[in-house]
Design an enzyme around this catalytic site. Sequence first.
Site, PDB file in Angstrom:
ATOM      1  N   GLU A   1      88.283  58.213  62.861  1.00  0.00           N
ATOM      2  CA  GLU A   1      89.700  58.149  62.490  1.00  0.00           C
ATOM      3  C   GLU A   1      89.974  56.945  61.581  1.00  0.00           C
ATOM      4  OE1 GLU A   1      88.337  58.462  65.461  1.00  0.00           O
ATOM      5  OE2 GLU A   1      89.698  59.224  66.978  1.00  0.00           O
TER       6      GLU A   1
ATOM      7  N   LEU B   1      54.635  59.240  68.559  1.00  0.00           N
ATOM      8  CA  LEU B   1      55.985  59.586  69.032  1.00  0.00           C
ATOM      9  C   LEU B   1      57.084  58.875  68.245  1.00  0.00           C
ATOM     10  CD1 LEU B   1      55.260  59.647  72.896  1.00  0.00           C
ATOM     11  CD2 LEU B   1      55.324  61.588  71.321  1.00  0.00           C
TER      12      LEU B   1
ATOM     13  N   ARG C   1      59.281  60.037  61.441  1.00  0.00           N
ATOM     14  CA  ARG C   1      58.728  59.653  60.134  1.00  0.00           C
ATOM     15  C   ARG C   1      59.583  60.304  59.044  1.00  0.00           C
ATOM     16  NH1 ARG C   1      54.634  60.281  63.828  1.00  0.00           N
ATOM     17  NH2 ARG C   1      54.310  62.459  63.301  1.00  0.00           N
TER      18      ARG C   1
HETATM   19 ZN   LIG Z   1      88.301  55.567  68.460  1.00  0.00          ZN
END
Ligand SMILES: [Zn+2]
Length: 371
Positions: free
Chosen positions: A56, A208, A211
């Site tokens: 917002e 893990l 990339r």
């Molecule tokens: Zn907020």
Amino acid sequence: MIITETDLFYMQKALALAKLGRFTTTPNPSVGCVIVKDNQIIGEGYHRRAGGPHAEVYALQMAGPCAQNATVYVTLEPCSHFGRTPPCANALIQAGVKRVVVAMQDPNPNVAGNGLARLSKAGIMVDVGVCQKEAEQINRAFFKRMRTGLPYVQLKLATSLDGKIAMASGESQWITSPTARQDVQCFRAQASAILSTCATVQADNASLTVRHTELPEAIQSIYPSTDVRQPIRVILDGQNRLVGCENIFQQPGDTWVVRKENTPINAPNSQLLVESSHYPHINLTALLKMLGERQINSLWVEAGAHLAGALIEQNLVDELIIYYAPKLLGHNALDMCILPKLQQLALAPEFVFQSVTMLGHDLRVILTPKQ
Ligand SMILES: [Zn+2]
Ligand SMILES: NC(=O)c1ccc[n+]([C@@H]2O[C@H](COP(=O)([O-])OP(=O)(O)OC[C@H]3O[C@@H](n4cnc5c(N)ncnc54)[C@H](OP(=O)(O)O)[C@@H]3O)[C@@H](O)[C@H]2O)c1
């Protein structure tokens, strides 16, 4: 509440913006916002990372004084509390907007209807529930943690047609094609954390990591390499077998090693988590609770048949993602999931197909547990 085609159109725009944040906002939800006046978009934005401005705020900044009497579309209830940033509900009131259309209420107990109430009290028209299903889907992991305290668990398995995940020797690289592995990179990049085991880490010399160069090109363009976030690697090591020089510890990002006792590991960028309940292995429910407390929204699991079976048996999987390669590995190869207690067909874990997608020569199937 009267919802028009126009409302649906702009909320779809806000949802598309929200999705742009899905790689970086954890532990926060992904939120998008569009401000409209005289059927023109005058402001838009999305939340990029925790601690940074909310959707917002970006949209209001762009709209400036024109926000007065405008309609705001936002994919999640505006916040009402002072977190790392001031409340968006207040900012919307100050900007003098006329109407706020919200996809859904925020289940975060710090917000949970307070943002909506504050807007209504200030005389702003508030409509809630536009495209709610899509909004739920985008933040399903954050919402699960808010509602249950546990992360959303996605179990990935790469298998042959006969449901085998490795040769008897443990060799499993690579059963599936580069296209399927690119897709895995995309899921990893969105996860808060990746769960694996000492057995898999040592068998596969796994890294893990995310990339950037292996992400699909369309993703690379919305998620620049400078922003890449490494999900926390969470490794089960109930028998203290990790030595500290494994490949995962040489990679960018942090690794949390889970042990039964307070036996620290001497490895770079690592932390010890101790799960000490009376259970021969790491107690998975207790672990998920610990991860939830550490703000892990989504957990992407890449492990072998033992952990896969244990998670399924204990009803801890929210999504099962299977990549099928058009190959047969035969009866000597390793099964995809070990369910030691299962003896009767009537008790077999059941799933519902959510999607079936061709990825190069492979097939990706996404399932959720049958309720
Ligand atoms: Zn907020
Ligand atoms: N194709 C794929 O998608 C894929 C993905 C990953 C791995 N793999 C292959 O899978 C193989 C390894 O499979 P695996 O079955 O040996 O290993 P695994 O499932 O990755 O891990 C086994 C470990 O899980 C823990 N565990 C077992 N039962 C448990 C339970 N009920 N609750 C909590 N923890 C439990 C135990 O850890 P502790 O002993 O520490 O308690 C056990 O040593 C490798 O060859 C690898 O290449 C294939």
